[in-house]
Every structure is written in structure tokens, then in C-alpha cells.
Design a protein around this motif. Sequence first.
Motif, mmCIF file in Angstrom:
data_model
loop_
_atom_site.group_PDB
_atom_site.id
_atom_site.type_symbol
_atom_site.label_atom_id
_atom_site.label_comp_id
_atom_site.label_asym_id
_atom_site.label_seq_id
_atom_site.Cartn_x
_atom_site.Cartn_y
_atom_site.Cartn_z
ATOM 1 N N ILE A 191 -35.020 -62.835 16.481
ATOM 2 C CA ILE A 191 -34.399 -62.911 15.162
ATOM 3 C C ILE A 191 -34.791 -61.658 14.397
ATOM 4 C CG2 ILE A 191 -36.301 -64.328 14.226
ATOM 5 C CD1 ILE A 191 -34.071 -65.706 12.484
ATOM 6 N N GLY A 232 -32.140 -61.824 9.905
ATOM 7 C CA GLY A 232 -31.724 -63.123 10.408
ATOM 8 C C GLY A 232 -30.706 -63.112 11.531
ATOM 9 N N ARG A 233 -30.414 -61.934 12.051
ATOM 10 C CA ARG A 233 -29.479 -61.877 13.180
ATOM 11 C C ARG A 233 -30.202 -62.336 14.447
ATOM 12 N NH1 ARG A 233 -26.517 -56.369 13.462
ATOM 13 N NH2 ARG A 233 -25.713 -57.277 11.541
ATOM 14 N N THR A 234 -29.562 -63.176 15.234
ATOM 15 C CA THR A 234 -30.218 -63.763 16.406
ATOM 16 C C THR A 234 -29.542 -63.334 17.707
ATOM 17 O OG1 THR A 234 -28.870 -65.762 16.242
ATOM 18 C CG2 THR A 234 -30.987 -65.784 15.110
ATOM 19 N N SER A 278 -35.384 -69.402 14.458
ATOM 20 C CA SER A 278 -35.282 -69.281 13.004
ATOM 21 C C SER A 278 -36.623 -68.792 12.461
ATOM 22 C CB SER A 278 -34.882 -70.616 12.374
ATOM 23 O OG SER A 278 -35.857 -71.616 12.659
ATOM 24 N N ARG A 279 -36.619 -68.452 11.182
ATOM 25 C CA ARG A 279 -37.851 -67.939 10.586
ATOM 26 C C ARG A 279 -37.958 -68.361 9.136
ATOM 27 N NH1 ARG A 279 -37.789 -61.723 11.327
ATOM 28 N NH2 ARG A 279 -39.716 -61.857 10.100
#
Length: 115
Positions: A51, A55-57, A70-71
Motif C-alpha cells: 500500500i 493508499g494505492r494497493t 490497508s493502513r
Amino acid sequence: QVQLVESGGGLVQPGGSLRLSCVASAAFFSSYGMSWYRQAPGKQRELVATISRIGRTTYADSVKGRFTISRDNDKKMVYLQMDGLKPEDTAVYYCNTDAPAQFNWGQGTQVTVSS
């Protein structure tokens, strides 16, 4: 010295779910892309999911559609929701920065998928 502490592993039946957590003591945590890695017995450590700072995964093909990273920057934590677990997901799971890993490795958390 940044510390990484992973938790949430365990024994689960095929098709089951687990949620892994990792807390990092890093200052400026939000400035790092973060990843989950895993290492199965007799195999090299492999990248599972990443991530980015925004926030791009991205995911390894083997877990795409089943795992979600997620974070939470306020808590300095990164998570891995694992659904539809398979026996081949059995491994010790680690978090670190995105590759190449920049922090010392934590102890990891064992995930065992077996009936």
C-alpha cells in the motif's frame, strides 16, 4: 531503530479468514509505502501486498481478490485481511516498507491453513 510487531496469525481451515496487524515505531510512518511479505518453509520470502503512501494497493497474483491491505497512519499500523485462505498461504507473514525493505524485520506471525 524502527520496530515492527506483527500479530493476528493462527490456525485456520481452508476457506477461512484472518486479519493480520502490524504496528511500526517509525517516525514519519505515513511517508512510507508499506508491504506484507511471507515466507513458507524452504522458500524465499515473497512480497504479498503493498500500500503506497497515498493508499494505492498492489497484490501478488496468488492473493489477488482474496487479500486486502490497508493502513491507519494515525496509529502507525498496517493490516492484511485474508479471506478464502488456502493451504498454500501457510507461511510466516511479515510487514516492512515496500521493496526493498528498509527496516529490520520483526518476528512475523505464523499463518497455518489446514483442515
